[in-house]
Design a protein around this motif. Structure first.
Motif, short mmCIF file in Angstrom:
data_model
loop_
_atom_site.label_atom_id
_atom_site.label_comp_id
_atom_site.label_asym_id
_atom_site.label_seq_id
_atom_site.Cartn_x
_atom_site.Cartn_y
_atom_site.Cartn_z
N PHE A 96 0.95 -1.36 -0.14
CA PHE A 96 0.08 0.00 0.02
C PHE A 96 0.94 1.31 0.09
O PHE A 96 1.67 1.47 0.83
N ASN A 115 -4.51 7.95 4.30
CA ASN A 115 -3.72 6.89 4.98
C ASN A 115 -2.35 6.84 4.07
O ASN A 115 -2.24 7.26 2.98
N ARG A 169 -14.90 5.91 1.61
CA ARG A 169 -14.02 5.23 2.80
C ARG A 169 -14.77 4.01 3.42
O ARG A 169 -15.83 4.18 3.50
N GLY A 170 -13.86 3.08 3.73
CA GLY A 170 -14.48 2.14 4.45
C GLY A 170 -15.46 0.97 3.93
O GLY A 170 -15.96 0.19 4.48
N THR A 212 -16.22 -2.10 1.50
CA THR A 212 -15.27 -3.45 1.43
C THR A 212 -14.97 -3.87 0.15
O THR A 212 -14.15 -4.49 -0.10
N GLU A 213 -15.50 -3.26 -0.97
CA GLU A 213 -15.20 -3.77 -2.53
C GLU A 213 -14.31 -2.42 -3.09
O GLU A 213 -14.74 -1.24 -3.23
N ALA A 214 -13.08 -2.87 -3.53
CA ALA A 214 -12.14 -2.05 -4.29
C ALA A 214 -12.03 -2.38 -5.43
O ALA A 214 -11.94 -3.73 -5.83
#
Lengths: 112, 113
Positions: free
Chosen positions: B45, B56, B97-98, B100-102
């Motif tokens: 990352f 982040n 944000r947050g 679960t699927e990218a």
């Protein structure tokens, strides 16, 4: 910190064989778990996911069950095809706004 | 609808140069993350952007930077390139944000010579 461990590859199978790719994880919280697949020359595609214990993710004949007691998320397919040849990545994401943590990947080759 | 678009697909640079990579997320997605993929280190990352702010950051040196524009498109920049920066750089977009699927783009293959 969080980590994901996958079985080392490469894995070579004959068409219609049964596939298992092991994945275990270490997390401080209660993560969501994912399997991504990467075909040659491509980016990553989400294959399946599970967000809580005992959830089973499934897609395209692939399955994985979120096992909290063994901290595992093993990928299985009953009958692989040549087109399944790719690199498979297990990943986790903690609750909240945290990035994906990936395993090293397992290369699968299926021969006719 | 269109997926995540990364440009260019391939890039060759010389040590010491700088490079800028671009990522256009899926329409309506506001979160963009960047990852570096190498044979030795796997997928690591780099950073995440949401609403034009870095939210982040991974463990990479300051030579790696990025930004996000008001239309959610993102760029990452690497200055003073080193041979070890040769990698596939992947961009992922999420609705928010947050999530679960990218969704990942095809990546930019950077070779430093």
């Amino acid at each position: 910190g969080d980590s994901v461990t996958q079985m080392e590859g490469p894995v070579t199978l004959s068409e219609e064989a049964f596939l298992t790719i092991n994945c275990t994880y270490t997390a401080t919280g209660y993560p969501s778990l994912f399997w991504y697949v990467q075909y040659p020359g491509e980016g990553l595609q989400l294959l399946l996911k599970a967000t809580k214990a005992d959830d089973k993710g499934s897609n395209k004949g692939f399955e994985a069950t979120y096992r909290k007691e063994t901290t595992s998320f093993h990928l299985e397919k009953g009958s692989v095809q040549v087109s399944d040849s790719a690199v498979y990545f297990c990943a986790l994401s903690e609750r909240g706004n945290t990035p994906l943590v990936f395993g090293k990947g397992t290369r699968l080759s299926v021969i006719a | 609808k269109a997926g995540v678009t990364q440009t260019p697909r391939y890039l060759i640079k010389t040590r010491g140069q700088q490079v800028t990579l671009s990522c256009s997320p899926i329409s309506g997605h506001r979160s963009v993350s960047w990852y570096q993929q190498t044979p030795g280190q796997g997928l690591q990352f780099l950073f995440e952007y949401f609403s034009e702010t870095q939210r982040n950051k991974g463990n990479f040196p300051g030579r790696f930077s990025g930004r996000q524009f008001s239309n959610s498109r993102s760029e990452m920049n690497v200055s003073t390139l080193e041979l070890g920066d040769s990698a596939l750089y992947l961009c992922a977009s999420s609705l928010s944000r947050g999530q679960t699927e990218a969704f990942f783009g095809q990546g930019t293959r950077l070779t430093v010579v």
